[in-house]
Design an enzyme around this catalytic site. Structure first.
Site, short mmCIF file in Angstrom:
data_model
loop_
_atom_site.label_atom_id
_atom_site.label_comp_id
_atom_site.label_asym_id
_atom_site.label_seq_id
_atom_site.Cartn_x
_atom_site.Cartn_y
_atom_site.Cartn_z
N GLU A 47 0.87 -1.18 0.00
CA GLU A 47 0.00 0.00 0.00
C GLU A 47 0.92 1.25 0.00
OE1 GLU A 47 -2.04 0.01 3.76
OE2 GLU A 47 -3.58 1.43 3.12
N LYS A 118 -9.77 1.49 -1.76
CA LYS A 118 -9.90 0.79 -0.47
C LYS A 118 -11.26 1.04 0.16
CE LYS A 118 -7.22 0.29 3.84
NZ LYS A 118 -6.00 0.76 4.54
N CYS A 151 -4.85 -3.71 2.58
CA CYS A 151 -4.54 -3.73 4.02
C CYS A 151 -5.75 -4.06 4.88
CB CYS A 151 -3.86 -2.42 4.42
SG CYS A 151 -2.89 -2.65 5.94
N VAL A 178 0.00 -2.39 10.71
CA VAL A 178 0.62 -2.03 11.98
C VAL A 178 0.11 -2.92 13.13
CG1 VAL A 178 1.23 0.35 11.42
CG2 VAL A 178 -1.05 -0.14 12.29
C1 ACM Z 1 -3.92 -0.27 7.15
O1 ACM Z 1 -5.02 -0.48 6.66
N1 ACM Z 1 -3.00 0.42 6.53
C2 ACM Z 1 -3.59 -0.80 8.48
#
Ligand code: ACM
Length: 278
Positions: A47, A118, A151, A178
């Site tokens: 990402e 996203k 992510c 993270v």
């Molecule tokens: C994330 O979605 N970058 C943790």
């Protein structure tokens, strides 16, 4: 198998590294250097792989977000994919008018293929980006059917489920993780949907605001439809790793002579997934 009965085996890879914030050209050069002479069919990048992650203001997002497919990063990846005869999936901040999205693109030997925005934004992404409106997408390419999630999308089982129901063989998963949970969870996501997943996470730390570090957990991986982790990396490695995979094996959802994971679904009892339960 193809119509001629041939097994299709592809080389699929991710590049886990620590991009330098704001240094787009350098970060893309690093990808090219990591690829070197390597012949791959598919490369998944993290990402925001070319920009870094921790934006502090809308002005910073404005400076680094790009139109898709006209922008610098997409065009460089298009050239790279053409020259090397490969497919690349990569995450980048997208600008459309005055809106910004956390997006990912797929490009191939014949050029730009498509993009995904996203769906589930994480933490302070909500300050700067609009929730994705593309919906989940799957592209039927020469190397298999490829879907994308980004992510935090992984945390919502619906993301991989809908990609699998739309026919994905491979879920390409650019990430900047993270929280610690994803690496141990992806085998379950793959097993329940019978798809491959390639999680390309970044590594390193960004502390662009004093006392507020983000430590990315690395641990990128390639997982098979059976849930086997065929490639795993450590939290801090900067590394390009490759596996040979057979995308079409993901089309077999059968567990035994009586159970097929998709044919056995009972959507008539799943209503609450769509209309929120009271
Ligand atoms: C994330 O979605 N970058 C943790």
């Amino acid at each position: 198998m193809t119509s001629s009965g041939e097994r299709v085996v592809i080389t699929a890879a991710f590049y886990q590294f620590s991009p330098a914030f704001g240094r787009r050209e350098d970060n893309i050069d690093r990808v090219a250097a990591a690829l070197h002479e390597m012949k791959l069919d598919l490369l998944v990048l993290p990402e925001f792989f070319a920009t870094g992650y921790q934006f502090l203001s809308t002005a910073e997002v404005e400076a680094l977000a790009e139109e898709i497919p006209a922008g610098y990063t997409t065009q460089r990846l298009v050239r790279m994919a053409r020259e090397r005869g490969m497919h690349i999936v990569a995450g980048l901040p997208e600008r459309e008018g005055d809106r910004f999205f956390n997006s990912a693109i797929i490009v191939g030997p014949d050029g730009f293929i498509g993009s995904y925005r996203k769906t589930h934004l994480f933490f302070e992404e909500k300050l700067f980006f609009a929730s994705g409106d593309s919906g989940f997408r799957v592209w039927d390419t020469k190397i298999g059917r490829i879907g994308i999630m980004i992510c935090f999308d992984w945390f919502f089982p619906e993301s991989m489920r809908i990609l699998a129901l739309k026919g994905a063989d491979i879920v390409a998963h650019p990430a900047n993780l993270v929280l610690p949970y994803c690496p141990e969870s992806m085998p379950v996501r793959c097993r329940e949907n019978r798809v491959y997943a390639i999680t390309a996470n970044r590594t390193g730390v960004e502390e662009r605001r004093d006392g507020y570090p983000l430590r990315f957990i690395g641990q990128s991986r390639i997982v098979t439809p059976e849930g086997e982790v065929v490639i795993a990396t450590a939290p801090d490695e900067e590394v390009l790793r490759v596996a040979e995979i057979e995308p079409e094996t993901a089309r077999n959802k059968r567990l035994n002579p009586f159970n097929d994971l998709f044919a056995d679904r009972r959507p008539e009892f799943y209503h609450g997934l769509i209309e929120p339960l009271l």
